[in-house]
Design a protein around this motif. Structure first.
Motif, PDB file in Angstrom:
ATOM      1  N   VAL A   7      53.563  22.807  73.046  1.00 33.64           N
ATOM      2  CA  VAL A   7      52.677  22.987  71.815  1.00 33.64           C
ATOM      3  C   VAL A   7      53.399  22.447  70.719  1.00 33.64           C
ATOM      4  O   VAL A   7      53.047  21.651  69.786  1.00 33.64           O
ATOM      5  N   GLN A   8      54.833  22.929  70.517  1.00 30.05           N
ATOM      6  CA  GLN A   8      55.603  22.484  69.687  1.00 30.05           C
ATOM      7  C   GLN A   8      56.032  21.147  69.650  1.00 30.05           C
ATOM      8  O   GLN A   8      55.968  20.585  68.653  1.00 30.05           O
ATOM      9  N   THR A  10      54.134  18.854  70.857  1.00 31.91           N
ATOM     10  CA  THR A  10      53.046  17.920  70.235  1.00 31.91           C
ATOM     11  C   THR A  10      52.916  18.062  68.695  1.00 31.91           C
ATOM     12  O   THR A  10      52.592  17.135  68.055  1.00 31.91           O
ATOM     13  N   ARG A  11      52.922  19.142  68.422  1.00 33.21           N
ATOM     14  CA  ARG A  11      52.722  19.288  66.868  1.00 33.21           C
ATOM     15  C   ARG A  11      54.126  18.401  65.994  1.00 33.21           C
ATOM     16  O   ARG A  11      53.751  17.959  65.089  1.00 33.21           O
ATOM     17  N   ARG A  45      43.676  16.417  69.159  1.00 37.39           N
ATOM     18  CA  ARG A  45      44.727  17.604  69.045  1.00 37.39           C
ATOM     19  C   ARG A  45      45.158  17.816  67.590  1.00 37.39           C
ATOM     20  O   ARG A  45      45.753  18.787  66.981  1.00 37.39           O
ATOM     21  N   HIS A  49      45.439  21.281  65.877  1.00 40.52           N
ATOM     22  CA  HIS A  49      46.354  21.967  65.408  1.00 40.52           C
ATOM     23  C   HIS A  49      46.352  22.115  63.787  1.00 40.52           C
ATOM     24  O   HIS A  49      47.138  22.775  63.322  1.00 40.52           O
TER      25      HIS A  49
END
Length: 201
Positions: A7-8, A10-11, A45, A49
Motif C-alpha cells: 500500500v505504501q 503504491t502511494r 487506486r 488513496h
C-alpha cells in the motif's frame, strides 16, 4: 512484501508521478490518466488513496514541503539564518518542483482556501516561531514578514526563469553567472536580516 508495504509503495509511486505531472501542467492541466500511466498504477487506486485530483495535489505539496524541510531546515540561530537564503536558493536550483507547484497553486486558488490549509498554516507557524528565535524577537508577524522576504529573494528567479534569461543574457546559465546571482541574493537576504535585528522588520 507485506500488504502495508505494498500500500505504501503504491502511494509513493502515485505521489511521485503526480508530483511530476502537477509540476509540469498544474492542477487544472494535470490528467489522472497520465498520473496512472506514469506510476504504473491503476487509475482507480488514485481515487481509493486520495479521493480526488485536488486532494492528490494537496498531498503532493505536503510531500514536497516535507522534503524541503529535511533538506533545508529552518534555522534557529543568526548564523544559520544568514546561510538560509543561499541554502534555499541552492535547493530550488537542484529541484524546481516546489516553486512551480506553488506558482500553479497561486494561479488556481488565489485567495481561496487551498487543500490541506490547516497543515500548511501549522508548517508556517512552526517556521516563524523558529525564525523568531533566530532573530531574537517576540513578534511572529514580524518574523513572518522577514520569512516572506527571504523566501521571495531565494525563489523568484526559479518562478520566472525567463526573466533571469532575458536580463542576464547569453551567459545566464553559466556557473559564474549562477555564483554571482547567488551572492547577490544572499547579500540582499543579509540586509533584510540586519533590518530585522535592528527592529525594523
Amino acid at each position: 512484501m507485506t500488504v502495508s508495504a505494498k500500500v505504501q509503495d503504491t502511494r509513493d509511486r502515485l505521489l511521485e508521478a503526480a508530483q511530476e505531472e502537477f509540476s509540469e501542467f498544474g492542477m487544472a492541466g494535470a490528467r489522472v490518466d497520465r498520473i496512472a500511466e506514469r506510476s504504473g498504477v491503476n487509475k482507480q487506486r488514485i481515487y481509493a488513496h486520495f479521493g480526488n485530483k485536488e486532494a492528490l495535489f494537496g498531498a503532493v505539496l505536503v510531500r514536497v514541503y516535507e522534503h524541503m524541510g529535511k533538506e533545508v531546515p529552518i534555522p534557529t540561530t543568526e548564523e544559520g539564518l544568514r546561510n538560509y537564503v543561499g541554502e534555499v536558493f541552492d535547493y530550488h536550483r537542484r529541484s524546481g518542483d516546489l516553486v512551480r507547484l506553488l506558482a500553479w497553486e497561486g494561479l488556481l486558488y488565489r485567495d481561496k482556501p487551498i487543500p490541506n490549509e490547516k497543515e500548511r498554516e501549522q508548517y508556517y507557524t512552526y517556521k516563524t516561531a523558529a525564525l523568531s528565535v533566530a532573530l531574537g524577537i517576540d513578534d511572529p508577524t514580524a518574523a513572518a514578514r522577514v520569512l516572506i522576504a527571504l523566501i521571495g529573494l531565494a525563489s523568484w528567479v526559479f518562478i520566472v526563469p525567463q526573466q533571469r534569461r532575458l536580463m542576464l543574457g547569453p551567459d545566464h546559465d553559466s556557473e559564474a553567472s549562477w555564483a554571482l546571482l547567488r551572492a547577490n541574493v544572499t547579500a540582499s537576504g543579509h540586509t533584510v536580516i540586519d533590518l530585522a535585528l535592528r527592529g525594523m522588520a
